[in-house]
Design an enzyme around this catalytic site. Structure first.
Site, PDB file in Angstrom:
ATOM      1  N   ASP A  57       0.812  -1.221   0.000  1.00  0.00           N
ATOM      2  CA  ASP A  57       0.000   0.000   0.000  1.00  0.00           C
ATOM      3  C   ASP A  57       0.847   1.274   0.000  1.00  0.00           C
ATOM      4  OD1 ASP A  57      -2.282  -1.619   0.105  1.00  0.00           O
ATOM      5  OD2 ASP A  57      -2.145  -1.732   2.293  1.00  0.00           O
ATOM      6  N   LYS A 109       1.834   2.189  -5.113  1.00  0.00           N
ATOM      7  CA  LYS A 109       2.386   1.656  -6.367  1.00  0.00           C
ATOM      8  C   LYS A 109       1.465   1.957  -7.547  1.00  0.00           C
ATOM      9  CE  LYS A 109       2.293  -2.400  -4.401  1.00  0.00           C
ATOM     10  NZ  LYS A 109       2.073  -2.132  -2.984  1.00  0.00           N
ATOM     11  N   GLY A 161      -4.729  -4.213  -3.732  1.00  0.00           N
ATOM     12  CA  GLY A 161      -5.713  -3.180  -4.009  1.00  0.00           C
ATOM     13  C   GLY A 161      -4.957  -1.924  -4.365  1.00  0.00           C
ATOM     14  N   HIS A 162      -5.084  -1.480  -5.594  1.00  0.00           N
ATOM     15  CA  HIS A 162      -4.316  -0.318  -6.058  1.00  0.00           C
ATOM     16  C   HIS A 162      -5.296   0.792  -6.444  1.00  0.00           C
ATOM     17  CE1 HIS A 162      -0.995  -3.375  -7.336  1.00  0.00           C
ATOM     18  NE2 HIS A 162      -1.155  -3.306  -6.041  1.00  0.00           N
ATOM     19  N   GLN A 220       1.808  -6.034  -3.404  1.00  0.00           N
ATOM     20  CA  GLN A 220       2.263  -6.188  -2.021  1.00  0.00           C
ATOM     21  C   GLN A 220       3.543  -5.351  -1.813  1.00  0.00           C
ATOM     22  OE1 GLN A 220       1.207  -9.507  -3.639  1.00  0.00           O
ATOM     23  NE2 GLN A 220      -0.669  -8.543  -2.974  1.00  0.00           N
TER      24      GLN A 220
END
Ligand code: GDP
Ligand code: IMO
Ligand code: MG
Length: 440
Positions: A13, A16, A40-41, A228
Site C-alpha cells: 500500500d 504503487k 488493491g491499487h 504487495q
C-alpha cells in the site's frame, strides 16, 4: 527504451498503483508479475477513483497494453468482474489491451474456503496471519505441489473435469478432517462455472515471454508492476507473516520469462511513514496518538478488506533491507502531504536487541517483537503542500526531511507525491523523466 520494475519497499500500500499509472503515459506494456486480488491499487484521475485488484495499473492509459505474467494467481470471477466494471466506466478491456499468461494459477472456490477456515482455526490460538482471505496462499501451494489448475487448463475442458474430481475430493476431506469445517465443494458445479468463465478468459491468452522478447528487441518501454511490498516477500519478508509470492524485483524475470540482464531500472515506492495490514512484526509501529493521527489523515484503511492499517514512523532499517534485496535505483516517496501539521517527525534509524545494535530485521518474530528502535527527530512543517509542483516549493523542513531520507537509506529520491491525484506527482530524477516522457 527501458525495462523498468516498480516495487513497494515496505509492507504494501505504498502507492504503487498511483505511481505506475502516472509513469505509464508512454509505456508500451505494463506487466503485473505476482500476487492476485489480495492487492488493491487505488488510482485517482481528475477526481475519478478506480480501485484495481488484478488488472495492471496501466489499463487507464488507452495506448498501453497490459499483461498478467505467469506468477500472478487469478480468481476468474474477480477478473471478469473487474473487466466488466472497467468497461462500465468507459475503459475497454479487449484482448488487444490485456494479455494473460497460460501459466497463471487459478484461484478456485475451495482455495478461498481453505484460506478463511485456516485463519478462523488459527485465530482460536492467536496464531492467525491476518490474510486477506482471498485464497492466495492455498493457490500458490497447489501450484508448487503440482496440483494446480492453470489458465491454460481452460482450453482443454474435457481433461479439466477429471482433474477437478480428484482434487475436490481431497480438498473436501482436508476441510472436514483437518480444519473441522462444514464447507463442501462440488467438482461438477466448479466445472460448470469454469466452462462459462473459459469463454470470456481464453481469448486473452498470450505468450508473455515471447511478447517481451519482441518488446526488448524493438526497444519498447515496459513497466513491471509489483504488488504487495518487499517485506511481505515469501523468502525475505517477516516470515511467516508474509504473502505467498515473491514480491521483489528479481521475480519479474522468473514470472514473465526473460533474463535478469534485461532489467534496466528498479524503482522503489515508499511512503514517508510506515503502514502494515494484518499481523506480524512492525518495529516502528505507533499505537498511540501519532499512529492514530497518521491513520486518520492518511486514510489508512485497506482497499481490499477495509481493515484499519497499522501505522508508524519511517523505518530506515527495514527500507534499507528492501533496497538491498531489490537493487533499487531510486525511490518515490509518497504521501509526504500526510506529514503536514506534525510538530515533530521521526525516522527509525537503527534497532537495539537486548541492548545490542542490530542492522537488519531478525528472522525470529519473537526477536522482532523485542526490538527497540532508536529514532531521530526532525522538526515538522505546517503548510499545506498538496499543490506543490517542485522540490524548491516545499517548506524547508519538508526538504530537510526528504534529504535525510536519502541519507539514511543511501538511496536517491527519484520523486515524491503530495496527494492521491495523478497530477500530484513530482519527478526529480532525469532517468525517470526520460523513460516516462519519451517513449511511443
Ligand atoms: P498500492 O497498493 O501500493 O497501489 O497502494 P494503495 O492504493 O493500496 O494505497 C495507497 C493509498 O494512498 C491510495 O488510497 C492512494 O490514492 C493514496 N495515495 C497515493 N499517493 C498519495 C499521496 O502522495 N498523498 C495522499 N494523500 N494519498 C496518496
Ligand atoms: P498491495 O498490492 C498490504 C498482507 C495481508 C496479510 C499478508 C498475507 O495493495 O500493496 P495474503 O492474503 O496475501 O495471504 O495475506 O499479506 N497483504 C497486503 N498488505 N497490501 C497488499 O497488497 C497486501 N496483500 C497482502 O494483509 O498480512
Ligand atoms: Mg494496496
Amino acid at each position: 527504451m527501458p525495462f523498468v520494475v516498480v516495487v513497494g519497499i515496505q509492507w504494501g500500500d505504498e502507492g504503487k498503483g498511483k505511481v505506475v499509472d502516472y509513469l505509464t503515459e508512454k509505456a508500451h506494456l505494463v506487466v503485473r508479475f505476482q500476487g492476485g486480488n489480495n492487492a488493491g491499487h487505488t488510482i485517482i484521475v481528475d477526481g475519478k477513483k478506480t480501485a484495481l485488484r488484478i488488472i495492471p495499473s496501466g489499463i487507464l492509459r488507452p495506448d498501453t497494453r497490459c499483461l498478467l505474467a505467469g506468477g500472478v494467481v487469478i480468481d476468474p470471477s474477480i477478473l471478469i468482474e473487474e473487466i466488466k466494471s472497467l468497461e462500465q466506466n468507459g475503459i475497454t478491456v479487449t484482448p488487444k489491451r490485456l494479455g494473460i499468461a497460460g501459466e497463471c494459477p487459478l484461484i478456485m472456490p475451495y482455495h478461498i474456503g481453505i484460506d478463511q477456515e485456516r485463519e478462523r482455526k488459527k485465530s482460536l490460538t492467536g496464531t492467525s496471519i491476518g490474510t486477506t482471505g482471498k485464497g492466495i496462499g492455498p493457490t500458490y501451494e497447489d501450484a508448487v505441489s503440482r496440483n494446480g489448475i492453470r489458465v491454460s487448463d481452460l482450453v482443454y475442458l474435457d481433461k479439466l473435469k477429471e482433474k477437478l474430481e480428484v482434487i475436490v475430493e481431497g480438498k473436501n476431506l482436508y476441510l472436514k478432517k483437518v480444519l473441522g469445517s462444514e464447507l463442501e465443494y462440488s467438482a461438477e458445479e466448479i466445472f460448470k462455472l469454469l466452462t462459462e468463465q473459459a469463454k470470456i478468459i481464453v481469448p486473452y491468452l498470450s505468450n508473455i515471454s515471447q511478447e517481451l522478447a519482441r518488446a526488448k528487441s524493438e526497444q519498447e518501454f515496459v513497466m513491471f508492476e509489483g504488488a504487495q511490498g518487499s517485506l511481505l516477500d515469501i523468502h525475505h519478508g517477516t516470515y511467516p507473516y508474509v504473502t505467498s509470492s515473491s514480491t521483489v524485483s528479481g521475480f519479474a524475470c522468473v514470472s514473465a520469462g526473460f533474463g535478469p540482464k534485461s532489467i534496466d531500472y528498479v524503482l522503489g515506492i515508499c511512503k514517508a511513514y510506515s503502514t502494515r495490514v494484518g499481523e506480524g512484526p512492525f518495529p516502528t509501529e505507533d499505537t498511540g496518538y501519532d499512529g492514530e493521527k497518521l491513520r486518520e489523515i492518511g486514510r489508512e484503511f485497506g482497499t481490499v478488506t477495509g481493515r484499519p492499517r497499522r501505522c508508524g514512523w519511517f523505518d530506515a532499517v527495514a527500507v534499507r533491507k528492501a533496497i538491498r534485496i531489490n537493487g533499487i535505483d531510486s525511490m518515490m516517496i509518497t504521501k509526504l502531504d500526510i506529514l503536514s501539521g506534525f510538530k515533530t517527525l521521526k525516522i527509525g534509524l537503527h534497532y537495539l536487541l537486548d541492548g545490542a545494535p542490530v542492522d537488519d530485521l531478525p528472522l525470529s518474530p519473537s526477536e522482532c517483537g523485542k526490538l527497540q528502535v532508536h529514532y531521530e527527530e526532525l522538526e515538522g512543517w505546517t503548510e499545506d503542500i498538496s499543490k506543490v509542483t517542485s522540490f524548491d516549493e516545499l517548506p524547508v523542513n519538508a526538504q530537510r526531511f526528504l534529504i535525510r531520507l536519502e541519507e539514511v537509506t543511501e538511496t536517491k529520491i527519484g520523486g515524491f507525491s503530495v496527494g492521491p491525484e495523478r497530477s500530484q506527482t513530482i519527478v526529480l530524477s532525469d532517468d525517470i523523466k526520460a523513460f516516462s516522457k519519451n517513449a511511443h
